[in-house]
Design a protein around this motif. Structure first.
Motif, PDB file in Angstrom:
ATOM      1  N   ALA A 130      -1.538  23.118   4.783  1.00 54.44           N
ATOM      2  CA  ALA A 130       0.306  23.047   4.490  1.00 54.44           C
ATOM      3  C   ALA A 130       0.348  21.850   4.404  1.00 54.44           C
ATOM      4  N   ALA A 131      -0.243  20.902   4.531  1.00 50.98           N
ATOM      5  CA  ALA A 131      -0.141  19.715   3.774  1.00 50.98           C
ATOM      6  C   ALA A 131       0.086  19.434   2.290  1.00 50.98           C
ATOM      7  N   ASN A 132      -0.871  20.508   1.757  1.00 49.30           N
ATOM      8  CA  ASN A 132      -0.616  21.442  -0.224  1.00 49.30           C
ATOM      9  C   ASN A 132       0.465  22.332  -0.552  1.00 49.30           C
ATOM     10  N   GLN A 133       0.966  23.390   0.276  1.00 40.88           N
ATOM     11  CA  GLN A 133       2.263  24.071   0.192  1.00 40.88           C
ATOM     12  C   GLN A 133       2.957  23.887  -0.845  1.00 40.88           C
ATOM     13  N   PRO A 134       2.825  24.875  -1.349  1.00 41.25           N
ATOM     14  CA  PRO A 134       4.549  24.680  -2.299  1.00 41.25           C
ATOM     15  C   PRO A 134       5.662  24.592  -1.316  1.00 41.25           C
ATOM     16  N   TRP A 135       5.687  24.831  -0.675  1.00 39.76           N
ATOM     17  CA  TRP A 135       7.336  24.616   0.582  1.00 39.76           C
ATOM     18  C   TRP A 135       7.003  23.298   1.856  1.00 39.76           C
ATOM     19  N   SER A 136       5.877  22.269   1.213  1.00 39.22           N
ATOM     20  CA  SER A 136       5.406  21.593   2.471  1.00 39.22           C
ATOM     21  C   SER A 136       5.941  20.409   1.610  1.00 39.22           C
ATOM     22  N   THR A 137       6.187  19.072   2.098  1.00 44.25           N
ATOM     23  CA  THR A 137       6.505  17.870   1.825  1.00 44.25           C
ATOM     24  C   THR A 137       5.260  17.049   1.792  1.00 44.25           C
ATOM     25  N   GLY A 138       3.995  17.304   2.555  1.00 47.56           N
ATOM     26  CA  GLY A 138       3.141  16.467   2.607  1.00 47.56           C
ATOM     27  C   GLY A 138       3.280  15.853   4.357  1.00 47.56           C
ATOM     28  N   ARG A 139       3.948  16.334   4.723  1.00 45.67           N
ATOM     29  CA  ARG A 139       4.400  15.871   6.206  1.00 45.67           C
ATOM     30  C   ARG A 139       4.254  16.045   7.360  1.00 45.67           C
ATOM     31  N   VAL A 140       2.983  16.256   8.015  1.00 42.09           N
ATOM     32  CA  VAL A 140       2.426  17.611   8.692  1.00 42.09           C
ATOM     33  C   VAL A 140       2.390  16.906   9.977  1.00 42.09           C
ATOM     34  N   GLY A 141       3.252  16.760  10.874  1.00 41.97           N
ATOM     35  CA  GLY A 141       3.146  17.303  12.209  1.00 41.97           C
ATOM     36  C   GLY A 141       2.194  18.009  13.115  1.00 41.97           C
ATOM     37  N   MET A 142       2.151  18.102  14.446  1.00 37.80           N
ATOM     38  CA  MET A 142       2.079  18.654  15.682  1.00 37.80           C
ATOM     39  C   MET A 142       2.741  19.075  16.945  1.00 37.80           C
ATOM     40  N   ILE A 143       3.034  20.583  17.357  1.00 34.80           N
ATOM     41  CA  ILE A 143       3.831  20.120  18.360  1.00 34.80           C
ATOM     42  C   ILE A 143       3.357  21.179  19.403  1.00 34.80           C
ATOM     43  N   GLY A 144       3.890  21.260  20.439  1.00 34.37           N
ATOM     44  CA  GLY A 144       3.556  22.622  21.394  1.00 34.37           C
ATOM     45  C   GLY A 144       2.776  21.674  22.843  1.00 34.37           C
ATOM     46  N   TYR A 145       2.195  22.173  23.925  1.00 34.62           N
ATOM     47  CA  TYR A 145       1.858  21.383  25.092  1.00 34.62           C
ATOM     48  C   TYR A 145       1.534  22.334  25.665  1.00 34.62           C
ATOM     49  N   SER A 146       0.058  22.391  26.598  1.00 32.53           N
ATOM     50  CA  SER A 146      -1.160  23.076  27.468  1.00 32.53           C
ATOM     51  C   SER A 146      -2.120  22.703  26.329  1.00 32.53           C
ATOM     52  N   TYR A 147      -2.330  24.180  25.958  1.00 26.54           N
ATOM     53  CA  TYR A 147      -3.390  24.341  24.601  1.00 26.54           C
ATOM     54  C   TYR A 147      -3.187  24.606  23.878  1.00 26.54           C
ATOM     55  N   SER A 148      -1.820  24.348  23.472  1.00 28.13           N
ATOM     56  CA  SER A 148      -1.735  23.461  21.932  1.00 28.13           C
ATOM     57  C   SER A 148      -1.792  22.372  22.015  1.00 28.13           C
ATOM     58  N   GLY A 149      -1.630  21.512  23.171  1.00 19.57           N
ATOM     59  CA  GLY A 149      -1.823  20.192  23.694  1.00 19.57           C
ATOM     60  C   GLY A 149      -3.318  19.645  23.241  1.00 19.57           C
ATOM     61  N   TYR A 150      -3.903  20.553  24.044  1.00 17.33           N
ATOM     62  CA  TYR A 150      -5.394  20.645  23.527  1.00 17.33           C
ATOM     63  C   TYR A 150      -6.016  20.168  22.835  1.00 17.33           C
ATOM     64  N   SER A 151      -5.160  20.736  21.513  1.00 24.64           N
ATOM     65  CA  SER A 151      -5.344  21.592  20.317  1.00 24.64           C
ATOM     66  C   SER A 151      -5.640  20.071  19.215  1.00 24.64           C
TER      67      SER A 151
END
Length: 602
Positions: free
Chosen positions: A125-146
């Protein structure tokens, strides 16, 4: 081991629909806000497997900062994953964990393989043309563990995470609280995945014309019953903490995380509990922010206060805005979260007041209260001549429901529990964090289970639920390297098992799960001891042998409870029993001792 087949059969029916709904809610997003551009596809992994992904881009020209939701539900197929964040200027990437939904591979639930695959998605995702190269992660529960597993890999481009409503120590946190198997939530949660994945496949076919996804879903459902993958089977097989649980404990990986983190937790979380392996104390305190509250599993999407905190955190660390978030308090207590529209399951919740504390770990003063004769709880230890005991039966007969949830909170049978209550408090007492019930217990059996409940007996004649802890007596051995006065850390390995000697007192330290609560002046603190009972979606297996348990309150065997006192800003009025989230009240059925209760520590 105890017979649990009848219990499990009932739970498979009763819990499945409930857990399906909560799993979907954990992945749900608000209604669409503005136009977006959608992309989807499969991301190749080094091992040859492929992860299904879905991308939503704001209508404005890019590049955009990126937020990833990475879970085992339907993030890779759902076009509404994180849609509310596109209107806030982010590109949103939903990715399914390998072996779930439309992603190929083996579903390991949580372990290093989940982290490695997640790190691949971040760097992609950081290397896609639509990306600034700055990535965060969101979500809770299953996506929190991950997020914990992924961030521990330190992928390039990852600049912040929001790991909320977490499980970092699956044995102690949810699977075997206090060493007692939780035959409720884990089974219902695991058995809910086929329906969730089938919906993900249907969505991918209808929206994207993805004819491949349905076949992958069918394979994943079949593999979920494989002996090395089936969570239900290995929970039934591995009754003690060992290498398998260690391999699935993010607790051991969290110290590698080096990016800012913002987490949330609910003290009465009906699904994953509040323990979370204490992961938040393993991240450098200058990089960790935590918002805690009473309430259920879903406060991330029902609380506007939490949403506002998340927005400011991500705007600062992912967008790079100079909004001053780095100077905000690292610990916030959202107290007495209450339902704005009682009876409406989609009602927002709001706190009476928010207290701020500087940083983790929060410094508290251990406050010890002693169980005394006459069912009293006192800040004075028993006298040298004291020789008291009190008995109750394990387990009480009949279909007792003792669930601090919307179903109500009913007292157990009169001979199936003990209560110890302070006199009325002369001043407010505020507590934070874990506690320990240090009980000297003997039994007519070689093993027994205990539940300790903390509650507030109020001057209006009501008793309000606060928190609980559990322990199987034979699994009372502690890990001395992690145990403190306020936090007993169970060993739970098979060699550490110690059966009780019938009739001989043994010291049992029962971990009371983390909580924050203010006991108001003129209220009393109560400790209730009984057999484990349904708590949220948690249901505990019972031992086959009934017993009479004795709690000792003598000078030789002094039982006590210790809680972490810390003063913080709070409302003066008692919280409303009818609207306070997941802290129900019941009519007080036991007398409050005369006299003056404990004062705040000096």
């Amino acid at each position: 081991m105890p017979k649990i087949s009848v219990v499990r059969a009932a739970l498979a029916v009763a819990l499945a629909g409930v857990v399906f709904a909560t799993a979907s809610l954990a992945c749900a997003a608000p209604a669409a806000e503005g136009g977006t551009i959608r992309e989807w596809g499969y991301l190749s992994l080094p091992d040859g497997n492929r992860m299904r992904y879905s991308v939503l881009l704001p209508p404005e020209p890019g590049p955009h900062p990126v937020l990833i939701e990475y879970d085992g539900y339907s993030a890779g197929s759902d076009p509404d994953i994180g849609r509310r964040w596109t209107s806030r200027g982010y590109a949103i990437v939903g990715v399914n964990v390998p072996g779930t939904g439309c992603s190929t591979g083996d579903n390991r639930v949580f372990d290093d393989t989940v982290g490695v695959a997640g790190a691949t998605a971040v760097e992609w995702a950081a290397n896609q043309p639509w990306s600034t190269g700055r990535v965060g992660m969101i979500g809770y529960s299953y996506s929190g563990y991950s997020q914990l597993w992924t961030a521990a890999q330190r992928p390039k481009g990852l600049v912040a995470i929001t790991p909320s409503k977490n499980v970092a120590d699956p044995y102690r946190d949810v699977g075997y609280p206090g060493g007692i198997q939780n035959v409720g939530f884990p089974t219902g949660w695991w058995n809910g995945f086929p329906a969730i994945w089938n919906r993900a496949g249907e969505m991918a076919a209808a929206l994207d014309g993805d004819s491949e996804c349905a076949a992958i879903v069918e394979q994943n459902i079949a593999k979920a019953r494989r002996a090395d993958i089936d969570l239900e089977r290995w929970l039934d097989t591995d009754h003690f903490f060992g290498q398998r649980y260690a391999d699935k404990s993010a607790y051991f990986r969290v110290p590698a995380i080096d990016v800012p983190a913002f987490g949330t937790q609910s003290w009465q979380d009906e699904q994953v509990g509040t323990r979370a392996g204490y992961y938040e104390e393993l991240i450098p305190p200058d990089k960790m922010w935590l918002a805690s509250s009473n309430g259920d599993h879903h406060t991330d999407i029902t609380s506007s206060e939490i949403d506002s905190m998340l927005q400011r955190f991500l705007a600062h660390f992912v967008k790079g805005e100079d909004n001053g978030f780095e100077r905000e308090p690292h610990v916030r207590l959202l107290q007495e979260m209450r339902t704005v529209r009682p009876g409406d399951p989609e009602s927002p919740i709001e706190p009476t007041v928010i207290a701020s504390l500087d940083r983790l770990p929060v410094a508290t003063t251990p406050m010890r209260l002693w169980l005394r004769e006459g069912a009293t709880l006192s800040d004075a230890p028993p006298s040298e001549r004291a020789s008291g005991t009190a008995e109750y039966r394990y387990p009480v007969d009949g279909p007792t429901v003792n669930d601090p949830d919307a179903e109500g909170w009913q007292p157990s049978g009169p001979d199936g529990h003990l209560t110890f209550t302070t006199a009325a408090l002369p001043a407010d007492l505020s507590f934070y964090g874990a506690g320990s019930a240090d009980l000297w217990v003997s039994s007519t059996a070689q093993d027994t289970d205990l539940q300790v409940t903390v509650s507030e007996v109020r001057p209006d004649g009501m008793e309000m639920f606060v928190q609980r802890g559990w322990l199987r007596a034979s699994r009372r051995s502690l890990d001395s390297s992690r145990t403190t006065e306020l936090r007993p850390w169970g060993d739970f390995t098979e060699p550490s098992v110690q059966p009780l000697s019938v009739g001989r007192p043994a010291l049992l330290r029962i971990e009371i799960n983390k909580f924050a609560h203010v006991f108001r002046a003129r209220s009393s603190i109560r400790i209730t001891i009984d057999a484990p009972s349904k708590t949220g979606y948690w249901v505990f297996e019972k031992l086959d042998t009934p017993a009479t348990n004795t709690v000792w309150t003598s000078a030789r065997w002094p039982s006590s409870v210790v809680l972490g006192y810390v003063p913080y800003t709070h409302a003066q009025a008692l919280p409303d029993c009818a609207t306070t989230s997941r802290q129900p009240c019941r009519a007080d059925q036991h007398p409050v001792p005369p006299g003056i209760g404990p004062r705040p520590p000096t």
